[in-house]
Design a protein around this motif. Structure first.
Motif, short mmCIF file in Angstrom:
data_model
loop_
_atom_site.label_atom_id
_atom_site.label_comp_id
_atom_site.label_asym_id
_atom_site.label_seq_id
_atom_site.Cartn_x
_atom_site.Cartn_y
_atom_site.Cartn_z
N VAL A 193 0.66 -1.26 0.04
CA VAL A 193 0.20 -0.18 0.06
C VAL A 193 0.87 1.19 -0.13
CG1 VAL A 193 -1.69 1.16 1.24
CG2 VAL A 193 -1.83 -1.29 1.19
N GLU A 194 2.44 1.50 0.77
CA GLU A 194 2.65 2.31 1.03
C GLU A 194 3.19 2.44 -0.34
OE1 GLU A 194 2.16 4.53 3.17
OE2 GLU A 194 0.89 3.56 4.29
N GLN A 195 3.76 1.57 -1.26
CA GLN A 195 4.89 1.85 -1.91
C GLN A 195 4.56 1.93 -2.90
OE1 GLN A 195 6.42 -2.59 -3.51
NE2 GLN A 195 7.64 -1.38 -5.48
N MET A 196 2.44 2.05 -3.31
CA MET A 196 2.44 1.94 -4.36
C MET A 196 1.74 3.44 -4.29
SD MET A 196 1.48 -0.24 -6.75
CE MET A 196 2.71 -0.37 -6.71
N LYS A 197 1.70 3.62 -3.49
CA LYS A 197 1.92 5.47 -2.76
C LYS A 197 3.22 6.44 -3.24
CE LYS A 197 -1.07 5.56 1.80
NZ LYS A 197 -1.58 5.53 2.78
N ALA A 198 3.57 5.95 -3.14
CA ALA A 198 4.88 6.28 -3.14
C ALA A 198 5.36 6.47 -4.99
CB ALA A 198 6.66 5.65 -2.91
N TYR A 199 5.06 5.51 -5.27
CA TYR A 199 5.29 4.92 -7.06
C TYR A 199 4.00 5.94 -7.93
CZ TYR A 199 8.79 0.98 -6.37
OH TYR A 199 9.33 0.24 -6.29
N ARG A 200 2.86 6.69 -7.09
CA ARG A 200 2.08 7.42 -8.10
C ARG A 200 2.70 8.51 -7.91
NH1 ARG A 200 -2.34 4.42 -9.17
NH2 ARG A 200 -2.77 2.32 -8.23
N VAL A 201 3.49 8.98 -7.05
CA VAL A 201 3.93 10.57 -6.75
C VAL A 201 5.34 10.28 -7.40
CG1 VAL A 201 2.35 10.78 -5.76
CG2 VAL A 201 3.93 10.53 -4.42
N ALA A 202 6.42 9.66 -7.73
CA ALA A 202 7.52 9.37 -7.62
C ALA A 202 8.52 10.01 -6.15
CB ALA A 202 8.05 9.63 -8.95
N SER A 203 7.81 9.46 -5.71
CA SER A 203 8.40 9.75 -4.11
C SER A 203 7.82 8.90 -2.98
CB SER A 203 7.97 11.13 -4.00
OG SER A 203 8.83 12.01 -3.05
N PRO A 204 8.80 9.12 -1.96
CA PRO A 204 8.39 7.91 -0.93
C PRO A 204 7.56 9.21 0.39
CG PRO A 204 10.78 8.77 -0.68
CD PRO A 204 10.28 9.38 -1.83
#
Length: 196
Positions: free
Chosen positions: A73-84
């Protein structure tokens, strides 16, 4: 804990290759409703621990899968904006896994790409060692890219997956229980040669 050597993941290479990235078929992201959709999809697609009620490890397997699903879930959030930034990725992934995800995000940012759509999952605990100094679990996941899309943020157009990229493949994660009793994903390895 000992330091672990990081390496490029073949799956990530194939996925982000379409975007000119070193993608590991793990995800590359965008925002808004897509982020909510990804969180809902990841949470709802995580199966209950594949164990019968009599399985003495059922609760442990469920905890492992909960941590693995939260990482996604957290990885997808990051990949949707190209940032952690603004994610809790470090709460669920560390060592090789976190380093690989951070490399993906750096490639995505440099290449102006993000991820849209949904990523399907079918994770299950395939190995568990709890009566050892460092309890460890292995999770195998069938990753489904059929509703996954890499988007070029400069043109706002999708980038097709490489023609040789399988839409469904197996990824394997190592999950360790650390001193704080938290299960952490320490390694994540997609394998595009294993179709599921």
């Amino acid at each position: 804990m000992t330091a672990r050597q990081t390496r490029l993941r073949p799956g990530v290479m194939a996925l982000c290759a379409a975007a000119g990235l070193s993608v590991a078929l793990t995800g590359c992201g965008g925002g808004g409703d897509d982020a909510k959709s990804a969180a809902t999809t990841a949470a709802s697609s995580a199966p209950a621990a594949s164990a019968s009620p009599a399985d003495p490890d059922a609760a442990t397997k469920a905890a492992v899968l909960a941590s693995y699903t939260s990482m996604w879930v957290e990885q997808m959030k990051a990949y949707r904006v190209a940032s952690p930034d603004g994610t809790k990725l470090k709460d669920f992934a560390t060592l090789d896994a976190l380093s690989a995800f951070e490399r993906d995000l750096a490639h995505m940012k440099n290449n102006h790409t993000v991820i849209r759509g949904e990523l399907g999952h079918q994770p299950e605990v395939t190995a568990l060692a709890v009566d050892v100094k460092l309890p460890t679990a292995t999770v195998e996941d069938c990753i489904d890219l059929s509703k996954w899309q890499t988007l070029d943020t400069k043109t706002n157009k999708p980038i097709p997956l490489p023609t040789a990229q399988p839409l469904r493949y197996v990824a394997t994660a190592t999950v360790e229980r650390w001193d704080n009793n938290r299960w952490m994903v320490t390694e994540y390895e997609p394998d595009g040669t294993r179709i599921c």
